[in-house]
Design a protein around this motif. Structure first.
Motif, PDB file in Angstrom:
ATOM      1  N   MET A 136       6.196   0.530  60.608  1.00 31.41           N
ATOM      2  CA  MET A 136       5.855   1.664  59.202  1.00 31.41           C
ATOM      3  C   MET A 136       6.430   2.834  59.452  1.00 31.41           C
ATOM      4  SD  MET A 136       2.795   1.499  57.061  1.00 31.41           S
ATOM      5  CE  MET A 136       2.359   2.722  56.000  1.00 31.41           C
ATOM      6  N   SER A 137       6.795   3.281  60.901  1.00 29.74           N
ATOM      7  CA  SER A 137       7.246   4.622  60.963  1.00 29.74           C
ATOM      8  C   SER A 137       8.799   4.777  60.412  1.00 29.74           C
ATOM      9  CB  SER A 137       7.420   4.716  62.318  1.00 29.74           C
ATOM     10  OG  SER A 137       8.085   6.132  62.627  1.00 29.74           O
ATOM     11  N   ASP A 138       9.646   3.480  60.434  1.00 31.29           N
ATOM     12  CA  ASP A 138      10.674   3.512  60.027  1.00 31.29           C
ATOM     13  C   ASP A 138      10.766   3.552  58.317  1.00 31.29           C
ATOM     14  OD1 ASP A 138      11.880   3.008  62.346  1.00 31.29           O
ATOM     15  OD2 ASP A 138      12.496   0.995  62.101  1.00 31.29           O
ATOM     16  N   THR A 139       9.812   3.110  57.740  1.00 36.08           N
ATOM     17  CA  THR A 139       9.698   3.192  56.260  1.00 36.08           C
ATOM     18  C   THR A 139       9.358   4.604  55.849  1.00 36.08           C
ATOM     19  OG1 THR A 139       8.964   0.930  55.797  1.00 36.08           O
ATOM     20  CG2 THR A 139       8.653   2.491  54.187  1.00 36.08           C
ATOM     21  N   ASN A 140       8.739   5.212  56.578  1.00 37.34           N
ATOM     22  CA  ASN A 140       8.447   6.592  56.267  1.00 37.34           C
ATOM     23  C   ASN A 140       9.551   7.471  56.674  1.00 37.34           C
ATOM     24  OD1 ASN A 140       5.798   6.314  55.479  1.00 37.34           O
ATOM     25  ND2 ASN A 140       4.815   6.481  57.414  1.00 37.34           N
ATOM     26  N   ASP A 141      10.256   7.232  57.618  1.00 40.66           N
ATOM     27  CA  ASP A 141      11.397   8.112  57.916  1.00 40.66           C
ATOM     28  C   ASP A 141      12.482   7.936  57.149  1.00 40.66           C
ATOM     29  OD1 ASP A 141      10.135   8.719  60.470  1.00 40.66           O
ATOM     30  OD2 ASP A 141      11.218   7.409  61.601  1.00 40.66           O
ATOM     31  N   LYS A 142      12.659   6.806  56.358  1.00 41.86           N
ATOM     32  CA  LYS A 142      13.697   6.566  55.401  1.00 41.86           C
ATOM     33  C   LYS A 142      13.231   7.133  54.080  1.00 41.86           C
ATOM     34  CE  LYS A 142      16.843   3.544  53.472  1.00 41.86           C
ATOM     35  NZ  LYS A 142      17.567   4.602  52.421  1.00 41.86           N
ATOM     36  N   LYS A 143      11.959   7.271  53.768  1.00 44.02           N
ATOM     37  CA  LYS A 143      11.628   7.982  52.723  1.00 44.02           C
ATOM     38  C   LYS A 143      11.730   9.570  52.874  1.00 44.02           C
ATOM     39  CE  LYS A 143       7.500   8.941  49.729  1.00 44.02           C
ATOM     40  NZ  LYS A 143       8.653   9.713  48.755  1.00 44.02           N
ATOM     41  N   THR A 144      11.584  10.126  54.047  1.00 43.49           N
ATOM     42  CA  THR A 144      11.932  11.273  54.252  1.00 43.49           C
ATOM     43  C   THR A 144      13.321  11.758  54.341  1.00 43.49           C
ATOM     44  OG1 THR A 144      10.085  11.435  55.705  1.00 43.49           O
ATOM     45  CG2 THR A 144      11.672  13.241  55.982  1.00 43.49           C
ATOM     46  N   LEU A 145      14.009  10.770  54.803  1.00 42.68           N
ATOM     47  CA  LEU A 145      15.717  10.917  54.427  1.00 42.68           C
ATOM     48  C   LEU A 145      16.044  10.914  53.163  1.00 42.68           C
ATOM     49  CD1 LEU A 145      18.293  10.933  55.987  1.00 42.68           C
ATOM     50  CD2 LEU A 145      18.441   8.746  55.979  1.00 42.68           C
ATOM     51  N   ASP A 146      15.577   9.910  52.517  1.00 43.20           N
ATOM     52  CA  ASP A 146      15.917   9.688  50.873  1.00 43.20           C
ATOM     53  C   ASP A 146      15.545  11.017  50.178  1.00 43.20           C
ATOM     54  OD1 ASP A 146      16.950   7.431  51.575  1.00 43.20           O
ATOM     55  OD2 ASP A 146      15.097   6.267  50.726  1.00 43.20           O
ATOM     56  N   ASP A 147      14.257  11.679  50.615  1.00 41.49           N
ATOM     57  CA  ASP A 147      13.686  12.589  49.906  1.00 41.49           C
ATOM     58  C   ASP A 147      14.680  13.838  50.049  1.00 41.49           C
ATOM     59  OD1 ASP A 147      11.919  11.225  48.747  1.00 41.49           O
ATOM     60  OD2 ASP A 147      10.185  12.117  50.094  1.00 41.49           O
ATOM     61  N   ALA A 148      15.140  13.823  51.607  1.00 39.74           N
ATOM     62  CA  ALA A 148      16.035  15.289  51.713  1.00 39.74           C
ATOM     63  C   ALA A 148      17.267  14.991  51.227  1.00 39.74           C
ATOM     64  CB  ALA A 148      16.087  15.059  53.574  1.00 39.74           C
ATOM     65  N   ARG A 149      17.893  13.860  51.142  1.00 39.23           N
ATOM     66  CA  ARG A 149      19.263  13.611  50.546  1.00 39.23           C
ATOM     67  C   ARG A 149      19.104  14.128  48.932  1.00 39.23           C
ATOM     68  NH1 ARG A 149      21.209   8.394  53.929  1.00 39.23           N
ATOM     69  NH2 ARG A 149      22.095   9.527  55.568  1.00 39.23           N
ATOM     70  N   GLU A 150      18.163  13.547  48.187  1.00 41.56           N
ATOM     71  CA  GLU A 150      17.949  13.868  46.934  1.00 41.56           C
ATOM     72  C   GLU A 150      17.748  15.347  46.679  1.00 41.56           C
ATOM     73  OE1 GLU A 150      18.053  13.871  43.056  1.00 41.56           O
ATOM     74  OE2 GLU A 150      18.431  12.039  44.286  1.00 41.56           O
ATOM     75  N   GLU A 151      17.170  15.830  47.612  1.00 42.87           N
ATOM     76  CA  GLU A 151      17.134  17.527  47.383  1.00 42.87           C
ATOM     77  C   GLU A 151      18.636  18.138  47.518  1.00 42.87           C
ATOM     78  OE1 GLU A 151      15.594  21.676  47.129  1.00 42.87           O
ATOM     79  OE2 GLU A 151      15.019  19.564  46.316  1.00 42.87           O
ATOM     80  N   ILE A 152      19.123  17.593  48.300  1.00 45.31           N
ATOM     81  CA  ILE A 152      20.486  17.996  48.901  1.00 45.31           C
ATOM     82  C   ILE A 152      21.451  17.832  47.534  1.00 45.31           C
ATOM     83  CG2 ILE A 152      22.811  17.673  50.084  1.00 45.31           C
ATOM     84  CD1 ILE A 152      20.875  17.330  52.620  1.00 45.31           C
ATOM     85  N   ASN A 153      21.059  16.620  47.067  1.00 49.58           N
ATOM     86  CA  ASN A 153      22.090  16.242  45.788  1.00 49.58           C
ATOM     87  C   ASN A 153      21.534  17.055  44.474  1.00 49.58           C
ATOM     88  OD1 ASN A 153      23.172  14.064  46.979  1.00 49.58           O
ATOM     89  ND2 ASN A 153      21.919  12.678  46.197  1.00 49.58           N
ATOM     90  N   ARG A 154      20.268  17.674  44.589  1.00 46.83           N
ATOM     91  CA  ARG A 154      19.956  18.462  43.449  1.00 46.83           C
ATOM     92  C   ARG A 154      20.551  19.691  43.502  1.00 46.83           C
ATOM     93  NH1 ARG A 154      14.941  15.614  43.682  1.00 46.83           N
ATOM     94  NH2 ARG A 154      14.068  17.111  45.242  1.00 46.83           N
ATOM     95  N   VAL A 155      20.500  20.496  44.937  1.00 51.06           N
ATOM     96  CA  VAL A 155      20.830  21.690  45.134  1.00 51.06           C
ATOM     97  C   VAL A 155      22.507  21.703  44.967  1.00 51.06           C
ATOM     98  CG1 VAL A 155      21.314  23.070  47.143  1.00 51.06           C
ATOM     99  CG2 VAL A 155      18.967  22.319  46.830  1.00 51.06           C
ATOM    100  N   ASP A 156      23.071  20.285  45.302  1.00 46.65           N
ATOM    101  CA  ASP A 156      24.623  20.574  45.243  1.00 46.65           C
ATOM    102  C   ASP A 156      24.956  20.519  43.774  1.00 46.65           C
ATOM    103  OD1 ASP A 156      25.190  20.446  47.800  1.00 46.65           O
ATOM    104  OD2 ASP A 156      25.340  18.230  47.935  1.00 46.65           O
ATOM    105  N   ARG A 157      24.302  19.859  42.852  1.00 44.42           N
ATOM    106  CA  ARG A 157      24.500  19.969  41.401  1.00 44.42           C
ATOM    107  C   ARG A 157      24.163  21.482  40.941  1.00 44.42           C
ATOM    108  NH1 ARG A 157      21.734  14.870  41.575  1.00 44.42           N
ATOM    109  NH2 ARG A 157      19.951  15.855  41.103  1.00 44.42           N
ATOM    110  N   GLU A 158      23.174  22.113  41.558  1.00 43.91           N
ATOM    111  CA  GLU A 158      23.119  23.611  40.880  1.00 43.91           C
ATOM    112  C   GLU A 158      24.381  24.465  41.441  1.00 43.91           C
ATOM    113  OE1 GLU A 158      19.130  25.107  41.769  1.00 43.91           O
ATOM    114  OE2 GLU A 158      18.271  23.035  41.769  1.00 43.91           O
ATOM    115  N   MET A 159      24.760  24.380  42.785  1.00 42.88           N
ATOM    116  CA  MET A 159      25.620  24.726  43.151  1.00 42.88           C
ATOM    117  C   MET A 159      26.949  24.621  42.654  1.00 42.88           C
ATOM    118  SD  MET A 159      24.841  24.449  47.486  1.00 42.88           S
ATOM    119  CE  MET A 159      26.188  25.605  47.863  1.00 42.88           C
ATOM    120  N   ALA A 160      27.153  23.609  42.048  1.00 42.13           N
ATOM    121  CA  ALA A 160      28.241  23.263  41.252  1.00 42.13           C
ATOM    122  C   ALA A 160      28.429  24.185  40.102  1.00 42.13           C
ATOM    123  CB  ALA A 160      28.670  21.654  40.927  1.00 42.13           C
ATOM    124  N   GLN A 161      27.114  24.222  39.367  1.00 40.24           N
ATOM    125  CA  GLN A 161      27.291  25.185  38.101  1.00 40.24           C
ATOM    126  C   GLN A 161      27.529  26.592  38.579  1.00 40.24           C
ATOM    127  OE1 GLN A 161      27.369  23.793  34.993  1.00 40.24           O
ATOM    128  NE2 GLN A 161      27.733  22.177  36.349  1.00 40.24           N
TER     129      GLN A 161
END
Length: 100
Positions: free
Chosen positions: A1-26
């Motif tokens: 179960m820990s791996d699933t939570n870790d994966k979700k946390t990693l995915d959430d962090a990467r999605e936040e980075i992607n959002r920030v990168d899109r804002e930074m591009a603008q």
């Protein structure tokens, strides 16, 4: 179960980075448009593209607004941004000379 939570946390962090990168591009685009105006002014005023003292002051002032443990990294980041800005100004000024 820990791996699933870790994966979700990693995915959430990467999605936040992607959002920030899109804002930074603008923001990058906005910045480069302003850089073009600066290049135009410098051309008319006969100013050099590179002003190391001004860049130092900007980095120092903006770094001071950040937590101390991030200042060194921001200074490195900002130096890179300024280097790209100088390259763009030089290209704009060079292109204008060859167009005449």
């Amino acid at each position: 179960m820990s791996d699933t939570n870790d994966k979700k946390t990693l995915d959430d962090a990467r999605e936040e980075i992607n959002r920030v990168d899109r804002e930074m591009a603008q923001l990058f685009l906005r910045r480069m448009r302003a850089v073009a105006l600066v290049a135009e002014y410098k051309r008319g005023a006969g100013m050099a593209v590179y002003d190391p003292e001004r860049e130092r002051q900007i980095i120092e002032r903006n770094s001071a607004t950040l937590p101390e443990d991030m200042r060194e990294y921001y200074a490195t980041y900002q130096s890179g941004v300024m280097s790209v800005s100088r390259m763009y100004q030089k290209r704009l000024l060079s292109d204008e000379k060859t167009d005449k």
